[in-house]
Design an enzyme around this catalytic site. Structure first.
Site, PDB file in Angstrom:
ATOM      1  N   LYS A  55       0.849  -1.204   0.000  1.00 18.00           N
ATOM      2  CA  LYS A  55       0.000   0.000   0.000  1.00 18.00           C
ATOM      3  C   LYS A  55       0.881   1.249   0.000  1.00 18.00           C
ATOM      4  CE  LYS A  55      -3.961  -2.066   2.302  1.00 18.00           C
ATOM      5  NZ  LYS A  55      -4.466  -2.562   3.592  1.00 18.00           N
ATOM      6  N   GLN A  99      -4.984  -1.173   9.665  1.00 15.43           N
ATOM      7  CA  GLN A  99      -4.954  -2.527   9.112  1.00 15.43           C
ATOM      8  C   GLN A  99      -5.629  -3.513  10.071  1.00 15.43           C
ATOM      9  OE1 GLN A  99      -3.855  -3.282   6.050  1.00 15.43           O
ATOM     10  NE2 GLN A  99      -4.162  -5.468   6.250  1.00 15.43           N
ATOM     11  N   ASP A 122     -11.300   3.266   4.059  1.00 13.97           N
ATOM     12  CA  ASP A 122     -11.736   1.866   4.006  1.00 13.97           C
ATOM     13  C   ASP A 122     -13.258   1.779   3.830  1.00 13.97           C
ATOM     14  OD1 ASP A 122      -9.855  -0.216   4.128  1.00 13.97           O
ATOM     15  OD2 ASP A 122      -9.424   0.169   6.242  1.00 13.97           O
TER      16      ASP A 122
HETATM   17  N1  GUN Z   1      -7.156  -6.396   6.224  1.00 13.37           N
HETATM   18  C1  GUN Z   1      -7.422  -7.136   5.114  1.00 13.37           C
HETATM   19  N2  GUN Z   1      -8.042  -6.382   4.190  1.00 13.37           N
HETATM   20  C2  GUN Z   1      -8.180  -5.151   4.707  1.00 13.37           C
HETATM   21  C3  GUN Z   1      -8.724  -3.925   4.218  1.00 13.37           C
HETATM   22  O1  GUN Z   1      -9.250  -3.834   3.111  1.00 13.37           O
HETATM   23  N3  GUN Z   1      -8.657  -2.874   5.050  1.00 13.37           N
HETATM   24  C4  GUN Z   1      -8.100  -2.961   6.292  1.00 13.37           C
HETATM   25  N4  GUN Z   1      -8.084  -1.873   7.034  1.00 13.37           N
HETATM   26  N5  GUN Z   1      -7.578  -4.068   6.780  1.00 13.37           N
HETATM   27  C5  GUN Z   1      -7.617  -5.159   5.993  1.00 13.37           C
END
Ligand code: GUN
Length: 295
Positions: A55, A99, A122
């Site tokens: 990311k 996350q 998100d």
């Molecule tokens: N963990 C796995 N996928 C995601 C996501 O799309 N967003 C977040 N914040 N954590 C994750």
């Protein structure tokens, strides 16, 4: 038997990321607006570390500012809430991503609710979930948005299609149901308690698997010619002692029946990150009161 078209998520994500980079350059030049994304990770789950690194790299490659906060697994809930409060107030930060999963001593819902909805890239905050459900402009969760874009690659017009989503999570299943309703699909949200799941799946013109069970969806669950979107990413052991990634769909079987199908890896995964960058641009424009460049 004719084989399905493979929907290339990597290629679509690359082209989306290129348009995002152009949009960021335009915002920077014309409005001195550099979209900024803060990513918070707690603990040392290796899979999460990989996601977060990727990311961060993609954010910088798109010309945006990236703020990484890596905290030890022993971080208290209050320390995390204090960090979020600081990011909420920081004008250089337009998007905040914490996350998941979080360590057990931290309550996920409390943390999600602490994020300023305008910075919730998100799309997990109940405010954004509610806006999405009532058809208003919202920050929508990245994986569902990416899944709809991939479905549109295969079937330009989704209107009127029978869509079956397997999996009712807040992160994928429920928001995807809302997005597909907006596309005028007839939506069925199926789950582990659904009776005759295979029969329900077989009704679908558009079948989405988001359950986290390796290769659960078999070829005879797929209606001939259907569009199949596989959201699952599961690491399984191989006979030679290694591991490999598979989806929630038995690709080898489903590819013989479907009209179009996403591979794992290279399908939904790359689109999720591209959509996160897009949400960050959207959040930055909304916060700054600037019209979002066309993507
Ligand atoms: N963990 C796995 N996928 C995601 C996501 O799309 N967003 C977040 N914040 N954590 C994750």
């Amino acid at each position: 038997m004719s084989k399905a078209n493979i929907i290339d998520g990597k290629a679509l994500a690359l082209s989306l990321r290129a348009s995002i980079a152009e949009a960021v350059a335009e915002l920077t030049d014309k409005h001195q607006l550099v979209p900024g994304l803060a990513v918070v990770i707690i603990g040392d789950d290796p899979a999460s570390q990989v996601y977060v690194r990727s990311k961060r790299k993609s954010t910088e490659k798109a010309g945006m500012a990236s703020f990484a906060h890596t905290l030890p697994g022993s971080t208290s809930q209050q320390e995390l809430l204090d960090l979020i409060a600081g990011l909420n107030a920081d004008p250089a930060v337009h998007g905040i991503l914490v996350q998941l999963p979080l360590p057990e001593h931290i309550d996920e819902s409390t943390v999600i609710c602490a994020i300023e909805p305008a910075k919730d890239v998100d799309g997990f905050h109940p405010m954004n979930a509610g806006l999405l459900a009532t058809g208003q402009p919202a920050l929508a969760p990245c994986t569902p948005v990416g899944s709809v874009m991939l479905a549109r690659q295969a079937a330009r017009n989704l209107s009127g299609l029978e869509a079956v989503i397997i999996g009712r999570s807040n992160i994928v299943g429920k928001p995807l149901a809302q997005l597909l309703l907006r596309e005028n699909c007839t939506v069925t949200l199926a789950h582990s308690r659904t009776r005759d799941l295979a029969g329900v799946a077989r009704r679908a013109d558009l079948l989405v698997a988001a359950v986290g069970r390796p290769e659960m969806v078999k070829g005879d669950w797929v209606k001939p010619g259907a569009v199949v979107i596989d959201v699952g990413i599961n690491r399984i052991a191989t006979d030679d002692g290694g591991t490999r990634l598979v989806g929630d769909v038995d690709f080898g079987e489903a590819v013989q029946v479907a009209g179009a199908i996403t591979p794992v890896p290279g399908g939904v995964g790359p689109m999720t990150i591209a959509c996160l960058l897009r949400n960050t641009v959207q959040a930055a424009c909304a916060i700054a009161g600037v019209e979002m460049p066309k993507l």
